[in-house]
Design a protein around this motif. Structure first.
Motif, PDB file in Angstrom:
ATOM      1  N   LEU A  82      14.747   7.233   0.354  1.00 13.31           N
ATOM      2  CA  LEU A  82      14.509   8.661   0.129  1.00 13.31           C
ATOM      3  C   LEU A  82      14.919   9.505   1.330  1.00 13.31           C
ATOM      4  N   ARG A  83      15.481   8.828   2.352  1.00 15.00           N
ATOM      5  CA  ARG A  83      16.009   9.490   3.549  1.00 15.00           C
ATOM      6  C   ARG A  83      14.924  10.201   4.351  1.00 15.00           C
ATOM      7  N   LEU A  84      13.733   9.634   4.356  1.00 16.29           N
ATOM      8  CA  LEU A  84      12.693  10.135   5.241  1.00 16.29           C
ATOM      9  C   LEU A  84      12.885   9.530   6.627  1.00 16.29           C
ATOM     10  N   HIS A  85      12.375  10.175   7.640  1.00 18.25           N
ATOM     11  CA  HIS A  85      12.613   9.751   9.013  1.00 18.25           C
ATOM     12  C   HIS A  85      12.041   8.354   9.232  1.00 18.25           C
ATOM     13  N   PRO A  86      12.785   7.458   9.903  1.00 18.09           N
ATOM     14  CA  PRO A  86      12.306   6.087  10.118  1.00 18.09           C
ATOM     15  C   PRO A  86      10.959   6.013  10.826  1.00 18.09           C
ATOM     16  N   SER A  87      10.697   6.949  11.750  1.00 18.72           N
ATOM     17  CA  SER A  87       9.413   6.916  12.458  1.00 18.72           C
ATOM     18  C   SER A  87       8.246   7.156  11.513  1.00 18.72           C
ATOM     19  N   LEU A  88       8.483   7.929  10.455  1.00 13.83           N
ATOM     20  CA  LEU A  88       7.432   8.151   9.472  1.00 13.83           C
ATOM     21  C   LEU A  88       7.125   6.858   8.722  1.00 13.83           C
ATOM     22  N   GLY A  89       8.176   6.118   8.370  1.00 13.39           N
ATOM     23  CA  GLY A  89       7.968   4.832   7.713  1.00 13.39           C
ATOM     24  C   GLY A  89       7.228   3.851   8.603  1.00 13.39           C
ATOM     25  N   ASP A  90       7.549   3.867   9.912  1.00 15.47           N
ATOM     26  CA  ASP A  90       6.861   2.978  10.852  1.00 15.47           C
ATOM     27  C   ASP A  90       5.388   3.335  10.958  1.00 15.47           C
ATOM     28  N   TRP A  91       5.099   4.640  10.972  1.00 17.66           N
ATOM     29  CA  TRP A  91       3.690   5.072  11.073  1.00 17.66           C
ATOM     30  C   TRP A  91       2.901   4.636   9.845  1.00 17.66           C
ATOM     31  N   ILE A  92       3.501   4.810   8.647  1.00 17.68           N
ATOM     32  CA  ILE A  92       2.813   4.423   7.416  1.00 17.68           C
ATOM     33  C   ILE A  92       2.615   2.915   7.359  1.00 17.68           C
ATOM     34  N   SER A  93       3.615   2.166   7.797  1.00 17.54           N
ATOM     35  CA  SER A  93       3.484   0.710   7.815  1.00 17.54           C
ATOM     36  C   SER A  93       2.352   0.284   8.741  1.00 17.54           C
ATOM     37  N   ASN A  94       2.264   0.915   9.895  1.00 12.84           N
ATOM     38  CA  ASN A  94       1.184   0.611  10.829  1.00 12.84           C
ATOM     39  C   ASN A  94      -0.163   1.036  10.260  1.00 12.84           C
ATOM     40  N   PHE A  95      -0.158   2.134   9.528  1.00 11.33           N
ATOM     41  CA  PHE A  95      -1.388   2.666   8.938  1.00 11.33           C
ATOM     42  C   PHE A  95      -1.950   1.717   7.875  1.00 11.33           C
ATOM     43  N   LEU A  96      -1.069   1.027   7.142  1.00 15.18           N
ATOM     44  CA  LEU A  96      -1.501   0.182   6.038  1.00 15.18           C
ATOM     45  C   LEU A  96      -1.780  -1.262   6.438  1.00 15.18           C
ATOM     46  N   THR A  97      -1.285  -1.702   7.572  1.00 14.36           N
ATOM     47  CA  THR A  97      -1.437  -3.119   7.944  1.00 14.36           C
ATOM     48  C   THR A  97      -2.572  -3.319   8.943  1.00 14.36           C
ATOM     49  N   HIS A  98      -3.134  -4.534   8.908  1.00 14.20           N
ATOM     50  CA  HIS A  98      -4.191  -4.941   9.838  1.00 14.20           C
ATOM     51  C   HIS A  98      -5.375  -3.960   9.818  1.00 14.20           C
ATOM     52  N   ARG A  99      -5.819  -3.648   8.595  1.00 14.15           N
ATOM     53  CA  ARG A  99      -6.942  -2.715   8.443  1.00 14.15           C
ATOM     54  C   ARG A  99      -8.251  -3.489   8.345  1.00 14.15           C
ATOM     55  N   PRO A 100      -9.168  -3.316   9.289  1.00 16.45           N
ATOM     56  CA  PRO A 100     -10.479  -3.969   9.169  1.00 16.45           C
ATOM     57  C   PRO A 100     -11.344  -3.224   8.157  1.00 16.45           C
ATOM     58  N   GLN A 101     -12.067  -3.977   7.361  1.00 10.98           N
ATOM     59  CA  GLN A 101     -12.898  -3.355   6.331  1.00 10.98           C
ATOM     60  C   GLN A 101     -14.139  -4.207   6.099  1.00 10.98           C
ATOM     61  N   SER A 102     -15.269  -3.527   5.968  1.00  9.35           N
ATOM     62  CA  SER A 102     -16.528  -4.201   5.664  1.00  9.35           C
ATOM     63  C   SER A 102     -17.320  -3.338   4.699  1.00  9.35           C
ATOM     64  N   ALA A 103     -18.350  -3.904   4.113  1.00  6.12           N
ATOM     65  CA  ALA A 103     -19.171  -3.194   3.128  1.00  6.12           C
ATOM     66  C   ALA A 103     -20.610  -3.143   3.622  1.00  6.12           C
ATOM     67  N   ARG A 104     -21.284  -2.051   3.290  1.00  4.94           N
ATOM     68  CA  ARG A 104     -22.680  -1.882   3.678  1.00  4.94           C
ATOM     69  C   ARG A 104     -23.527  -1.618   2.444  1.00  4.94           C
ATOM     70  N   VAL A 105     -24.613  -2.352   2.310  1.00  2.00           N
ATOM     71  CA  VAL A 105     -25.600  -2.133   1.254  1.00  2.00           C
ATOM     72  C   VAL A 105     -26.950  -2.040   1.930  1.00  2.00           C
ATOM     73  N   GLY A 106     -27.480  -0.816   2.022  1.00  2.84           N
ATOM     74  CA  GLY A 106     -28.721  -0.628   2.758  1.00  2.84           C
ATOM     75  C   GLY A 106     -28.502  -0.926   4.232  1.00  2.84           C
ATOM     76  N   ASN A 107     -29.299  -1.826   4.754  1.00  5.36           N
ATOM     77  CA  ASN A 107     -29.169  -2.226   6.159  1.00  5.36           C
ATOM     78  C   ASN A 107     -28.307  -3.469   6.342  1.00  5.36           C
ATOM     79  N   CYS A 108     -27.794  -3.994   5.239  1.00 11.63           N
ATOM     80  CA  CYS A 108     -26.979  -5.216   5.296  1.00 11.63           C
ATOM     81  C   CYS A 108     -25.501  -4.865   5.366  1.00 11.63           C
TER      82      CYS A 108
END
Length: 339
Positions: A82-108
Motif C-alpha cells: 500500500l506504499r506506506l512508510h517502512p518505519s510505520l510497518g516496523d512500528w506496527i510489527s513491534n507493537f503486535l509482537t512479544h506482547r505480555p498479557q495476563s487476566a485478573r479475576v478479583g484478587n487473582c
C-alpha cells in the motif's frame, strides 16, 4: 496509550490510497453500515430489474476469531504494497509482537503469556489493522461482488441464465484466500440468502417491538424532560432508525404505522413532541445524498437510472409502490428540490 493509538490510526487512514478497495466500508471517511447495505440493496435490485429470471445469491461469511489471526509479518508486507512508510510497518510489527498479557479475576491474577500474533483486545488500532490485512480480498469477476465492513463479509453473485459458475468460483477463491491468510471460516454461522423476483412469493414483515415499561419506569422517577428525551434518543430512537435510509422507503404502510405507534407511546408517556419517522428518514436521505455527491471516491457516486419494474418488487399485501420511496430515488428527489 489509547490516545497515541488514535493518532497512529488517523495517520494511517489519511495515508491510505483513495483507490484501496472502495467496498471496505469500515473505518473510512464518509462510510457507514448504511452505505454498505445500500450498495448491496441497489446492486441487487438493479440486477433483478434487468430480467425476470435473474436472481442474486449472497453468502454472509463468519470468521472464527478474526482479529486473533493477524500475522505481523504478513501485515507489514501488505502495508508495503500500500506504499506506506517502512518505519510505520516496523512500528506496527513491534507493537503486535512479544506482547505480555495476563487476566485478573478479583484478587487473582493469571500467569503472564506472551503473544506475537493477533491484535490486542479493546485496542483502538485492531479493527483498522484487520481491515488492512483483508484489503486484497476482492472480487475476481464482474458478476460477483465482495462487500466488507471490518470482519463482516458478504459475497454476492449476480446470476444470469442460471449460470452460477462465477459465484461458485468466487467462493472457492475466498476459501483459498482465507487459507493463505490464516483465516478460519466458521461454516456453522455462515449463511446463504437467495433473492429473486416472484409474484407468488409472500413476504412477511415482523415489526420492531419495544416494551413500553422501560420508559414508564423512568417516568416514575419524575426525571426532567431533557433526561427522558436523551434516553429516548439514545435507547429507543437509535433502534427504530438504525439504517433507516435503507429499509424505511421499502417498508409497508402497516409496518410504518406499527413503528410510529412506538413513537406516539413515548410522546404520551413523556408529554413531549417527537419527530416522526418519515421526517427523520427524509432528513437523513438528504444528508447522505449530499455527502455522497461531494465524495467522488464513494462507491455509490456514479450515474444510475431508476428501476423500471417497480411493481415486481411490491409487497403482495399492499398497493403502494415501495420501491419509488427507496433511498436512491428519494435522495435524488431531495437534491432536485433545491436542498
Amino acid at each position: 496509550m489509547k490516545c497515541f493509538e488514535k493518532l497512529v490510526r488517523d495517520f494511517i487512514t489519511s495515508s491510505l490510497p483513495a483507490s484501496m478497495d472502495p467496498l471496505q466500508f469500515a473505518y473510512r471517511h464518509n462510510r457507514s453500515t448504511d452505505d454498505a447495505i445500500a450498495h448491496l440493496l441497489h446492486t441487487t435490485l438493479t440486477h433483478l430489474d434487468k430480467g425476470r429470471v435473474n436472481y442474486v445469491k449472497m453468502l454472509f461469511v463468519d470468521y472464527s476469531s478474526a482479529f486473533n489471526t493477524i500475522i505481523p509479518s504478513r501485515l507489514t508486507a501488505k502495508l508495503e504494497d500500500l506504499r506506506l512508510h517502512p518505519s510505520l510497518g516496523d512500528w506496527i510489527s513491534n507493537f503486535l509482537t512479544h506482547r505480555p498479557q495476563s487476566a485478573r479475576v478479583g484478587n487473582c491474577v493469571s500467569s503472564t503469556l506472551t503473544f506475537s500474533i493477533g491484535a490486542p483486545q479493546d485496542c483502538v488500532l485492531s479493527p483498522l489493522l484487520y481491515s488492512l490485512c483483508t484489503y486484497d480480498c476482492v472480487a475476481t469477476s464482474s458478476s460477483t461482488t465482495i462487500v466488507k465492513f471490518a470482519d463482516n463479509t458478504v459475497v454476492m453473485g449476480l446470476i444470469l441464465d442460471n449460470d452460477e459458475r462465477a459465484y461458485l468460483e468466487e467462493i472457492k477463491h475466498l476459501g483459498n484466500w482465507c487459507q493463505e491468510n490464516i483465516l478460519l471460516l466458521n461454516v456453522s454461522k455462515t449463511k446463504k440468502l437467495i433473492v429473486y423476483c416472484s409474484k407468488k412469493q409472500e413476504w412477511h414483515y415482523q415489526p420492531v417491538r419495544i416494551k413500553r415499561t422501560t420508559v414508564e419506569r423512568l417516568r416514575d422517577f419524575r426525571l426532567p424532560s431533557k433526561v427522558l428525551r436523551n434516553f429516548y434518543t439514545c435507547t429507543i430512537e437509535s433502534i427504530l432508525t438504525g439504517n433507516i435510509t435503507v429499509w424505511f422507503g421499502n417498508s409497508t404502510t402497516q409496518d410504518r404505522q406499527a413503528l410510529q405507534r412506538v413513537v406516539h407511546s413515548v410522546e404520551h408517556i413523556t408529554h413531549m413532541e417527537l419527530p416522526d419517522l418519515q421526517t427523520i428518514f427524509y432528513k437523513r436521505c438528504q444528508t447522505k445524498a449530499r455527502r455522497i455527491v461531494k465524495d467522488p471516491t464513494h462507491p455509490n457516486n456514479r450515474p444510475f437510472s431508476l428501476l423500471r419494474r417497480e411493481k415486481c418488487f411490491r409487497s403482495l399485501k399492499t398497493n403502494t409502490e415501495r420501491l419509488k420511496r427507496s433511498f436512491f430515488p428519494q435522495a435524488i428527489r431531495a437534491l432536485n428540490q433545491g436542498n
